[in-house]
Design an enzyme around this catalytic site. Structure first.
Site, PDB file in Angstrom:
ATOM      1  N   CYS A  50      -5.151  -3.059   3.205  1.00  0.00           N
ATOM      2  CA  CYS A  50      -4.743  -2.761   4.603  1.00  0.00           C
ATOM      3  C   CYS A  50      -5.963  -2.800   5.729  1.00  0.00           C
ATOM      4  O   CYS A  50      -6.054  -3.903   6.233  1.00  0.00           O
ATOM      5  CB  CYS A  50      -3.741  -1.356   4.861  1.00  0.00           C
ATOM      6  SG  CYS A  50      -2.772  -1.277   6.145  1.00  0.00           S
TER       7      CYS A  50
ATOM      8  N   GLU B 228       0.871  -1.328   0.028  1.00  0.00           N
ATOM      9  CA  GLU B 228      -0.002  -0.006  -0.204  1.00  0.00           C
ATOM     10  C   GLU B 228       0.980   1.259   0.004  1.00  0.00           C
ATOM     11  O   GLU B 228       2.114   1.344   0.625  1.00  0.00           O
ATOM     12  CB  GLU B 228      -0.855  -0.010   1.168  1.00  0.00           C
ATOM     13  CG  GLU B 228      -1.783   1.284   1.422  1.00  0.00           C
ATOM     14  CD  GLU B 228      -2.354   1.303   2.780  1.00  0.00           C
ATOM     15  OE1 GLU B 228      -1.799   0.793   3.876  1.00  0.00           O
ATOM     16  OE2 GLU B 228      -3.607   1.666   2.887  1.00  0.00           O
TER      17      GLU B 228
ATOM     18  N   LYS C  95      -9.638   1.997  -1.938  1.00  0.00           N
ATOM     19  CA  LYS C  95      -9.829   1.635  -0.582  1.00  0.00           C
ATOM     20  C   LYS C  95     -11.175   1.918   0.042  1.00  0.00           C
ATOM     21  O   LYS C  95     -11.604   3.110   0.156  1.00  0.00           O
ATOM     22  CB  LYS C  95      -8.639   1.889   0.173  1.00  0.00           C
ATOM     23  CG  LYS C  95      -8.730   1.506   1.599  1.00  0.00           C
ATOM     24  CD  LYS C  95      -7.269   2.006   2.421  1.00  0.00           C
ATOM     25  CE  LYS C  95      -6.969   1.471   3.953  1.00  0.00           C
ATOM     26  NZ  LYS C  95      -6.001   2.261   4.418  1.00  0.00           N
TER      27      LYS C  95
HETATM   28  N1  LIG Z   1      -2.918   2.036   6.387  1.00  0.00           N
HETATM   29  C1  LIG Z   1      -3.542   1.220   7.476  1.00  0.00           C
HETATM   30  O1  LIG Z   1      -4.698   0.906   6.507  1.00  0.00           O
HETATM   31  C2  LIG Z   1      -3.205   1.171   8.496  1.00  0.00           C
HETATM   32  C3  LIG Z   1      -4.232  -0.079   9.066  1.00  0.00           C
HETATM   33  C4  LIG Z   1      -3.758  -0.169  10.675  1.00  0.00           C
HETATM   34  O2  LIG Z   1      -2.822   0.362  11.123  1.00  0.00           O
HETATM   35  C5  LIG Z   1      -4.481  -1.274  11.419  1.00  0.00           C
HETATM   36  O3  LIG Z   1      -5.775  -1.586  10.913  1.00  0.00           O
HETATM   37  O4  LIG Z   1      -4.072  -1.521  12.549  1.00  0.00           O
END
Ligand SMILES: NC(=O)CCC(=O)C(=O)O
Length: 257
Positions: free
Chosen positions: A146, A40, A111
């Site tokens: 993510c 990502e 996303k």
């Molecule tokens: N970039 C993200 O989506 C980080 C997600 C995260 O840190 C978490 O779900 O814990």
């Protein structure tokens, strides 16, 4: 099917342009793979909120150009991770790009679940709305990004759309690494699907990254797992195992909701 997950390091000392060139050459080196995956927001780092606006690009911007060319040169399917995309109305999105071996864009995914509660990505970027599944010759790939990993209903939607392999680029922080591994395995087990989850290494914006990219089979077994540093994680798997697992242990057929 051979997959290569490029767990690239995102450190502040390296410019976006240099990292983009480096990512392209890492992709070209994986010509033996069928599917190559990047993480990502690897141009900026997922937590480099101050960089999003300056580094945002149109869908068919410099990262699209570089990754399409790299996919074509390597002759691989490429999930090129995500970029900060600026839409024509100025809204930013966290958008993943998937290329066919021809170098043509096969799919893009904005996303859906933005991370940060009332800060960071959650306020700087717009939310995607559409589930995306892409048919490859060997398997149907469902894509998520993510923080999406925490929302099982999204993955059920991908299974309903035919997904057998779930590809999750991420910029997951070290401090929640235990959740990353647990959630990747949970999504694999409950959906009886392969999970290919590719994170970043290094430290950006003061946030050490977890690395530990992981490939999990439909029974929840870990086929391969990276360490914390930059690395290319390679795994070979049989996509037909999804159908076998769903037939031998048909839990998905017992869904009520
Ligand atoms: N970039 C993200 O989506 C980080 C997600 C995260 O840190 C978490 O779900 O814990």
């Amino acid at each position: 099917m051979r997959a290569s997950l490029i767990q690239i390091a995102v450190d502040e000392g390296e410019s976006v342009a240099v990292r983009r060139r480096r990512a392209a050459s890492l992709v070209r080196a994986e010509s033996a793979a069928d599917l190559v995956v990047l993480p990502e927001l690897w141009t900026t780092g997922a937590f480099a909120f101050d960089e999003f606006d300056g580094a945002a690009e149109p869908l068919r911007g410099p990262t699209y150009e570089a990754m399409g060319a790299a996919a074509a040169d390597a002759g691989v399917w490429l999930h090129a991770g995500s970029v900060p995309e600026r839409d024509i109305d100025g809204t930013l999105y966290n958008t993943s790009l998937v290329f066919a071996p021809s170098g043509d864009l096969a799919a893009s995914y904005r996303k859906i679940h933005r991370f940060g509660f009332d800060q960071g990505e959650a306020v700087l970027m717009g939310a995607g709305r559409d589930l995306v599944a892409v048919r490859l010759p060997e398997t149907v790939v469902g894509v998520a990004t993510c923080y999406d990993l925490r929302f099982p209903e999204l993955f059920r939607g991908l299974v309903d759309a035919g997904a057998e392999t779930l590809v999750v680029p991420a910029g997951w922080p070290e401090r929640r690494r235990a959740h990353w591994t647990l959630l990747a395995r949970a999504r694999a087990v409950e959906n009886q699907a392969f999970v290919l989850a590719c994170g970043t290494a290094g430290t950006h914006a003061g946030v050490p990254q977890a690395g530990h990219s992981i490939v999990v089979d439909p029974w929840g077994e870990v086929l391969a797992e990276a360490g914390a540093d930059e690395e290319v994680l390679r795994a070979e798997f049989d996509p037909a195992k999804v159908a076998r697992t769903r037939e031998q242990f048909p839990a998905l057929k017992d869904r009520v909701l």
